[in-house]
Design a protein around this motif. Structure first.
Motif, short mmCIF file in Angstrom:
data_model
loop_
_atom_site.label_atom_id
_atom_site.label_comp_id
_atom_site.label_asym_id
_atom_site.label_seq_id
_atom_site.Cartn_x
_atom_site.Cartn_y
_atom_site.Cartn_z
N TYR A 69 1.11 11.52 7.07
CA TYR A 69 0.64 10.61 8.12
C TYR A 69 0.97 11.08 9.53
O TYR A 69 0.52 10.47 10.50
N GLY A 102 -4.88 -1.29 3.15
CA GLY A 102 -3.78 -1.38 4.10
C GLY A 102 -4.06 -2.27 5.29
O GLY A 102 -3.17 -2.55 6.10
N THR A 105 0.81 -1.22 0.00
CA THR A 105 0.00 0.00 0.00
C THR A 105 0.84 1.27 0.00
O THR A 105 0.31 2.36 0.05
N TYR A 165 -5.82 3.66 10.87
CA TYR A 165 -5.14 3.87 9.59
C TYR A 165 -6.06 3.58 8.40
O TYR A 165 -5.95 4.23 7.36
N TYR A 209 -8.09 6.69 8.07
CA TYR A 209 -7.28 7.81 7.59
C TYR A 209 -6.92 7.64 6.12
O TYR A 209 -6.98 8.59 5.35
N ASP A 210 -6.57 6.42 5.72
CA ASP A 210 -6.29 6.16 4.31
C ASP A 210 -7.54 6.41 3.46
O ASP A 210 -7.44 6.94 2.35
N GLY A 262 -9.00 2.71 1.44
CA GLY A 262 -8.56 2.71 2.84
C GLY A 262 -8.40 1.31 3.40
O GLY A 262 -7.53 1.06 4.24
#
Length: 182
Positions: free
Chosen positions: A85, A147, A42, A130, A133-134, A144
């Protein structure tokens, strides 16, 4: 009056000691995040930082553990070129540290493998954090979620390594004196 001075001095010494320990664990988690970086499909990477974040939470407790756990990996992201990030890592890893420390405080009073369970719960927060957030960055929940498998592997390793380190360190009288929360 002298008793008040001694109490104040002891409080300042305790806060200074905690600040130094948190700084050392933040630096260690930054280094652990950056030393062994296995690229993931990713675009991110797998690392050893989660083990230190969780161990720092066990050693320092909720507030200081969250502080060290958030700052170290966020700094690693900044230094490694993943500036986008940094805010997410700061919040996600601090939340991991907070939850791990609170869970560990609860688990210490019980027999069994509760330390590993607390670590896994903290790692679930990392995986979900994460992924969200992705998804936010990409504008797509499907993107998203790509990952998630890599973060699950990283989380499982971090939970296992921190649990084993905690069990080993708990056997040392010196470590228990320096880190009474362990």
């Amino acid at each position: 009056m002298e008793k008040i001075r001694e109490t104040v001095r002891a409080g300042v010494q305790d806060r200074t000691r905690m600040l130094v320990q948190a700084g050392a664990l933040a630096a260690l988690s930054c280094a652990a995040t950056m030393v062994l970086r296995i690229p993931s499909p990713t675009g991110g990477y797998l690392n050893l930082g989660d083990a230190v974040v969780l161990l720092g939470a066990y050693l320092l407790g909720p507030a200081w553990g969250a502080l060290a756990g958030g700052i170290g990996p966020a700094l690693a992201d900044l230094l490694a070129g993943y500036a986008a990030y940094v805010p997410a890592t700061l919040v996600i890893k601090a939340l991991m540290g907070l939850l791990a420390a609170l869970g560990y405080r609860w688990a210490r009073e019980r027999a069994g493998g509760w330390t590993a369970v607390c670590a896994m719960i903290a790692e679930i927060v990392m995986v979900a954090g994460y992924a969200l957030y992705d998804a936010f960055l990409a504008g797509s929940l499907a993107v998203g979620m790509t990952g998630v498998p890599g973060n699950i592997v990283q989380g499982a390793f971090g939970a296992a390594a921190s649990t084993l380190l905690c069990l080993a360190l708990r056997r040392s009288g010196y470590v228990r004196r320096v880190f009474p929360r362990l």
